[in-house]
Design a protein around this motif. Structure first.
Motif, PDB file in Angstrom:
ATOM      1  N   LYS A   1      77.100  75.828   9.787  1.00 48.35           N
ATOM      2  CA  LYS A   1      77.654  77.032  10.397  1.00 48.35           C
ATOM      3  C   LYS A   1      77.619  76.896  11.914  1.00 48.35           C
ATOM      4  O   LYS A   1      76.559  76.919  12.519  1.00 48.35           O
TER       5      LYS A   1
ATOM      6  N   ASN B   1      86.826  71.686   2.874  1.00 46.96           N
ATOM      7  CA  ASN B   1      87.460  72.365   1.750  1.00 46.96           C
ATOM      8  C   ASN B   1      86.722  72.107   0.441  1.00 46.96           C
ATOM      9  O   ASN B   1      85.814  71.275   0.362  1.00 46.96           O
ATOM     10  N   ASN B   2      87.135  72.815  -0.589  1.00 50.30           N
ATOM     11  CA  ASN B   2      86.695  72.581  -1.969  1.00 50.30           C
ATOM     12  C   ASN B   2      85.184  72.676  -2.160  1.00 50.30           C
ATOM     13  O   ASN B   2      84.592  71.948  -2.965  1.00 50.30           O
ATOM     14  N   ASN B   3      84.572  73.572  -1.405  1.00 54.80           N
ATOM     15  CA  ASN B   3      83.139  73.861  -1.560  1.00 54.80           C
ATOM     16  C   ASN B   3      82.225  72.662  -1.304  1.00 54.80           C
ATOM     17  O   ASN B   3      81.086  72.624  -1.797  1.00 54.80           O
ATOM     18  N   VAL B   4      82.722  71.681  -0.570  1.00 59.07           N
ATOM     19  CA  VAL B   4      81.855  70.569  -0.150  1.00 59.07           C
ATOM     20  C   VAL B   4      81.008  71.065   1.016  1.00 59.07           C
ATOM     21  O   VAL B   4      81.542  71.536   2.013  1.00 59.07           O
ATOM     22  N   ASP B   5      79.697  70.990   0.876  1.00 54.47           N
ATOM     23  CA  ASP B   5      78.848  71.588   1.913  1.00 54.47           C
ATOM     24  C   ASP B   5      78.339  70.601   2.954  1.00 54.47           C
ATOM     25  O   ASP B   5      77.844  71.010   4.006  1.00 54.47           O
ATOM     26  N   SER B   6      78.451  69.296   2.677  1.00 50.30           N
ATOM     27  CA  SER B   6      77.968  68.343   3.679  1.00 50.30           C
ATOM     28  C   SER B   6      78.539  66.961   3.425  1.00 50.30           C
ATOM     29  O   SER B   6      79.009  66.651   2.327  1.00 50.30           O
TER      30      SER B   6
END
Length: 242
Positions: free
Chosen positions: A173, A214-219
């Motif tokens: 973030k 995108n696509n809920n990839v967080d890292s």
């Protein structure tokens, strides 16, 4: 410490880095590239000997030595923060906050050199140091820029800020990396593979930088993330210089 590989030896020689001894294969079936390296080491008066491949493998515990092993002494030659005083442009610096994987460290070094980074800073404790693996993964590029080891990252960040260098910690973030102006003195802080940048280090930073995904990839892998941000900095600086 042993480094190994032909490209690594070339980079060490080009950097005029201190070499204790070079071990070459005693195989009779060597190619012209290795012959040139042996000749150059001999001409420079660097101590070297020839060993069979089995002995070479014992030294570095791998068969991927390419017939070349370099003894660079007990410890890597780390630089001091004062080395930044000689930088004659807006500095671009990377801080690695407790990175633990030598492969990630080596990969970051390659991206850093390719994107024009002036130095990499690592903490003295709880962090991977320069090892044979780091040197090999960096393809010897580590000898092209200073690696600075410091006792306290937060204090070091404060010192960088006094030099008009903006410090941004990478986190999920934050400001998208392409919205930052990195044409000024800039330092990017990359965190541990699992825990990220420590909170106290973030507090000392000027801001947080992120990579929208995108696509809920967080890292992403830390070396991949670092490369993305650094090459954005390179792009901005290249455009500004035109």
């Amino acid at each position: 410490m042993y480094a190994y590989g032909r490209n690594v030896l070339k980079e060490i020689l080009n950097a005029k880095y201190s070499i204790k001894k070079v071990y070459f294969t005693n195989s009779k079936n060597i190619d012209s590239e290795l012959k040139k390296l042996i000749k150059k080491v001999s001409e420079l008066g660097i101590s070297h000997i020839f060993l069979d491949n089995e002995k070479l493998e014992e030294l570095v515990e791998t068969t991927k030595h390419q017939g070349v092993i370099i003894d660079i002494g007990r410890e890597f030659n780390y630089a001091d923060l004062n080395v930044l005083n000689s930088v004659d442009h807006e500095p671009l610096i990377v801080i690695l906050d407790q990175i633990s994987d030598p492969h990630n460290f080596g990969a970051v070094i390659r991206s850093a050199v390719a994107s024009g980074v002036d130095a990499i800073i690592i903490p003295k404790n709880n962090s991977v140091e320069v090892t044979s693996t780091v040197i090999k993964v960096s393809a010897g590029q580590i000898f092209k820029l200073p690696i600075i080891k410091v006792t306290n990252l937060s204090r070091t960040i404060d010192e960088l800020k006094k030099k008009n260098i903006w410090v941004y910690s990478a986190d999920m973030k934050g400001t998208p990396y392409y919205e930052l102006d990195m044409t000024y003195g800039t330092c990017i802080v990359m965190g541990n593979e699992g825990k990220g940048v420590r909170e106290n280090v973030k507090k000392h930073s000027d801001g947080i930088v992120s990579i929208p995904m995108n696509n809920n990839v967080d890292s992403l892998n830390v070396s991949v993330s670092c490369g993305i941000i650094l090459f954005e900095a390179k792009k901005q600086r290249d455009i500004r210089s035109k």
